[in-house]
Design an enzyme around this catalytic site. Structure first.
Site, PDB file in Angstrom:
ATOM      1  N   HIS A  60       0.819  -1.207   0.000  1.00 24.92           N
ATOM      2  CA  HIS A  60       0.000   0.000   0.000  1.00 24.92           C
ATOM      3  C   HIS A  60       0.855   1.259   0.000  1.00 24.92           C
ATOM      4  CE1 HIS A  60      -4.048   1.721   1.618  1.00 24.92           C
ATOM      5  NE2 HIS A  60      -3.395   2.644   0.931  1.00 24.92           N
ATOM      6  N   HIS A  62       1.469   5.172  -2.188  1.00 24.75           N
ATOM      7  CA  HIS A  62       0.969   6.157  -3.165  1.00 24.75           C
ATOM      8  C   HIS A  62       2.172   6.970  -3.618  1.00 24.75           C
ATOM      9  CE1 HIS A  62      -3.356   5.653  -1.943  1.00 24.75           C
ATOM     10  NE2 HIS A  62      -2.817   5.374  -0.777  1.00 24.75           N
ATOM     11  N   PHE A  63       2.752   6.623  -4.754  1.00 29.54           N
ATOM     12  CA  PHE A  63       3.979   7.286  -5.204  1.00 29.54           C
ATOM     13  C   PHE A  63       3.730   8.528  -6.071  1.00 29.54           C
ATOM     14  CE2 PHE A  63       7.069   3.459  -4.592  1.00 29.54           C
ATOM     15  CZ  PHE A  63       7.163   3.773  -3.257  1.00 29.54           C
ATOM     16  N   ASN A  94      -4.742   5.911  -7.256  1.00 28.59           N
ATOM     17  CA  ASN A  94      -5.251   7.298  -7.276  1.00 28.59           C
ATOM     18  C   ASN A  94      -4.137   8.291  -7.586  1.00 28.59           C
ATOM     19  OD1 ASN A  94      -4.167   6.672  -4.756  1.00 28.59           O
ATOM     20  ND2 ASN A  94      -5.392   8.203  -3.698  1.00 28.59           N
ATOM     21  N   HIS A 181     -10.894   0.652   0.981  1.00 24.62           N
ATOM     22  CA  HIS A 181     -10.757   1.758   1.932  1.00 24.62           C
ATOM     23  C   HIS A 181     -12.106   1.862   2.621  1.00 24.62           C
ATOM     24  CE1 HIS A 181      -9.236   5.921   3.133  1.00 24.62           C
ATOM     25  NE2 HIS A 181     -10.461   5.837   3.627  1.00 24.62           N
ATOM     26  N   HIS A 242      -5.743  -0.535   6.050  1.00 19.92           N
ATOM     27  CA  HIS A 242      -5.480   0.378   7.174  1.00 19.92           C
ATOM     28  C   HIS A 242      -6.570   0.484   8.243  1.00 19.92           C
ATOM     29  CE1 HIS A 242      -7.774   2.890   4.474  1.00 19.92           C
ATOM     30  NE2 HIS A 242      -6.746   3.259   3.736  1.00 19.92           N
ATOM     31  N   ASP A 308       0.659   2.633   3.746  1.00 21.81           N
ATOM     32  CA  ASP A 308      -0.182   3.711   3.216  1.00 21.81           C
ATOM     33  C   ASP A 308       0.664   4.975   3.003  1.00 21.81           C
ATOM     34  OD1 ASP A 308      -2.352   5.018   2.177  1.00 21.81           O
ATOM     35  OD2 ASP A 308      -3.421   5.233   4.078  1.00 21.81           O
ATOM     36  N   HIS A 312       3.023  14.274   1.102  1.00 23.73           N
ATOM     37  CA  HIS A 312       2.630  15.615   0.676  1.00 23.73           C
ATOM     38  C   HIS A 312       3.778  16.559   1.010  1.00 23.73           C
ATOM     39  CE1 HIS A 312      -1.508  14.506  -0.179  1.00 23.73           C
ATOM     40  NE2 HIS A 312      -1.535  13.842   0.951  1.00 23.73           N
TER      41      HIS A 312
HETATM   42 ZN   LIG Z   1      -3.963   4.619   0.832  1.00 21.47          ZN
END
Ligand SMILES: [Zn+2]
Length: 444
Positions: A60, A62-63, A94, A181, A242, A308, A312
């Site tokens: 899990h 998010h790159f 996403n 999710h 998660h 996860d 940012h």
């Molecule tokens: Zn996630």
């Protein structure tokens, strides 16, 4: 006695404790050929009393590639992964644009493969206007489903869509994993109206209450029951991502579903002075809840630990909790945080290996996750004496910060990916393109 091209020696985690073993590697295939008390090798690397874990499989991350390379891209994310002992990542859909059609999926694969430092697989997206779940399911090992709005607009629009999706995937005998999710949109909206301006991390938590997670799980269970008598009768596995509370973890387990917990829900809570850096979805809960989840991990009740990883920029996270985006980096710190807990005897090394490598590899039928003959020789060497407070300066994630600064952590000394060193003396030596796409889930 046969001779192996490369033999790596150190202490391995077993259910009964650490045991010194030699690992024989076939460098042609990159796989483990033998594990024994003693082996002959052309090249022998003895790591002494250091601990050798199976390379972590973080299912899990998010790159942000494509879309937001200032936060992370596939090159920086996979370098950070290796630096933290993660040898395989599974990147969430996403991105921008979201990976919700077969064409987008193929485009993303072509974009990221040349940048990969570690092995990888890509999740497809199942929820978005125009999403083509059946087509994506034909190529992706996993599909991600958002029952509540989070980062990116990839939420269902109609209530019966969930059961239709599950029926569709069953009809095409999807062999992979459907990750959910689990936060129910209607509950999030009601809580948002009620606690619209509640400040701080507790305010964020009030707007996304644990009840929204349990309601989503209930909806998921009902939708599964509409298609199959039991989850095991489905062609695919269902993974609840998660879990932020012990109640959700236990409910998901009781339903026979796979479930993951993140290090931030284990080791952080809503009373810490993290500001928006602690804003995540589902939110950090209180200190007691985190302690309950950690006790569950120690007791062997957590199947999978997943990061996860959702970076940012500092500029975004420097805002008020009410205005900042949700998510924090974690791929680089997942294994180091757990290893430090194991080094001080709180957690068994075997649990670390099981939750970060063995169980996630099994979920996707990957030839990884265990130090055993036939498996990829993905190995992480850690020195228990390296446990030290984590500092942001040491991390490679492009966003440049961690909410775990000061937490005890052990960064790996050496990492092998399919038998070849990719981290040496704590430095990533892999190049972009070293990572390969993980083999697809076998189809019946
Ligand atoms: Zn996630």
């Amino acid at each position: 006695m046969p001779r192996y091209p490369r033999v790596v020696i150190g202490r391995l985690a077993t259910p009964t404790g650490l045991e010194r073993r030699a690992i024989g590697i076939d460098t042609t295939t990159g796989r483990i050929a033998a594990v024994a008390a003693r082996l002959d090798g052309d090249e022998v690397v003895d790591h002494g009393e250091r601990v050798i874990l199976p390379g972590a499989v973080d299912i899990h991350v998010h790159f942000r590639d494509p879309g937001h390379p200032a936060k992370e891209d596939f090159a920086s994310g996979t370098r950070a992964a290796l630096h933290g002992g993660v040898t395989t990542v599974m990147d969430m859909p996403n991105t921008d644009p979201a990976t919700t059609t077969r064409a987008r999926y193929e485009e993303k694969r072509a974009l990221v493969a040349p940048k990969a430092h570690c092995d990888f697989a890509l999740w497809g997206g199942a929820t978005a206007p125009g999403a083509d779940a059946r087509a994506v399911a034909a190529v992706a090992p996993g599909l991600k489903l958002y029952l509540g709005e989070s980062t990116g607009k990839v939420t269902f629009e109609e209530p019966d869509q969930l059961e239709r999706l599950i029926a569709d995937l069953q009809e095409v005998r999807f062999p992979g994993v459907l990750a959910v999710h689990a936060e129910q949109q209607a509950d999030l909206e009601a809580a948002r109206d009620k606690h619209a301006t509640a400040p701080g991390l507790r305010g964020h938590g009030a707007r996304r209450p644990p009840a929204a997670e349990l309601a989503a799980l209930q909806g998921l269970a009902d939708a599964i029951r509409g298609v199959a008598a039991r989850p095991e009768a489905l062609s695919f596995r269902v993974h609840v991502a998660h879990a932020s509370t012990f109640a959700l973890l236990e409910s998901a387990r009781a339903l026979g579903l796979s479930v993951g917990v993140t290090p931030h829900h284990l080791f952080l809570h809503d009373a810490l002075p993290l500001g928006a850096y602690g804003r995540v979805n589902p939110p950090l809960r209180d200190e007691k809840e985190a302690a309950r989840l950690y006790a569950a991990l120690r007791a062997g009740l957590v199947p999978i630990v997943e990061s996860d990883h959702a970076p940012h920029t500092r500029a975004e996270k420097g805002r008020d909790v009410l205005d900042a985006p949700s998510g924090m980096p974690g791929v680089e710190t997942l294994l180091p945080l757990l290893a430090a807990r194991a080094a001080r005897g709180e957690l068994s090394w075997h649990t670390v290996a099981a939750t970060t490598a063995t169980a996630p590899a099994r979920l996707f039928a990957l030839p990884k996750g265990e130090i055993a003959p036939g498996r990829d020789a993905d190995l992480v060497v850690v020195d228990p004496a390296d446990a030290a407070p984590l500092s942001e300066e040491r991390l490679l994630t492009r966003c440049g910060w961690t909410a775990f600064a000061g937490h005890p952590a052990i960064l790996p000394r050496t990492v092998y990916l399919r038998g070849e060193p990719v981290v040496e003396d704590g430095m990533v030596v892999a190049r972009p393109g070293t990572g390969q796409e993980a083999p697809p889930v076998p189809r019946a």
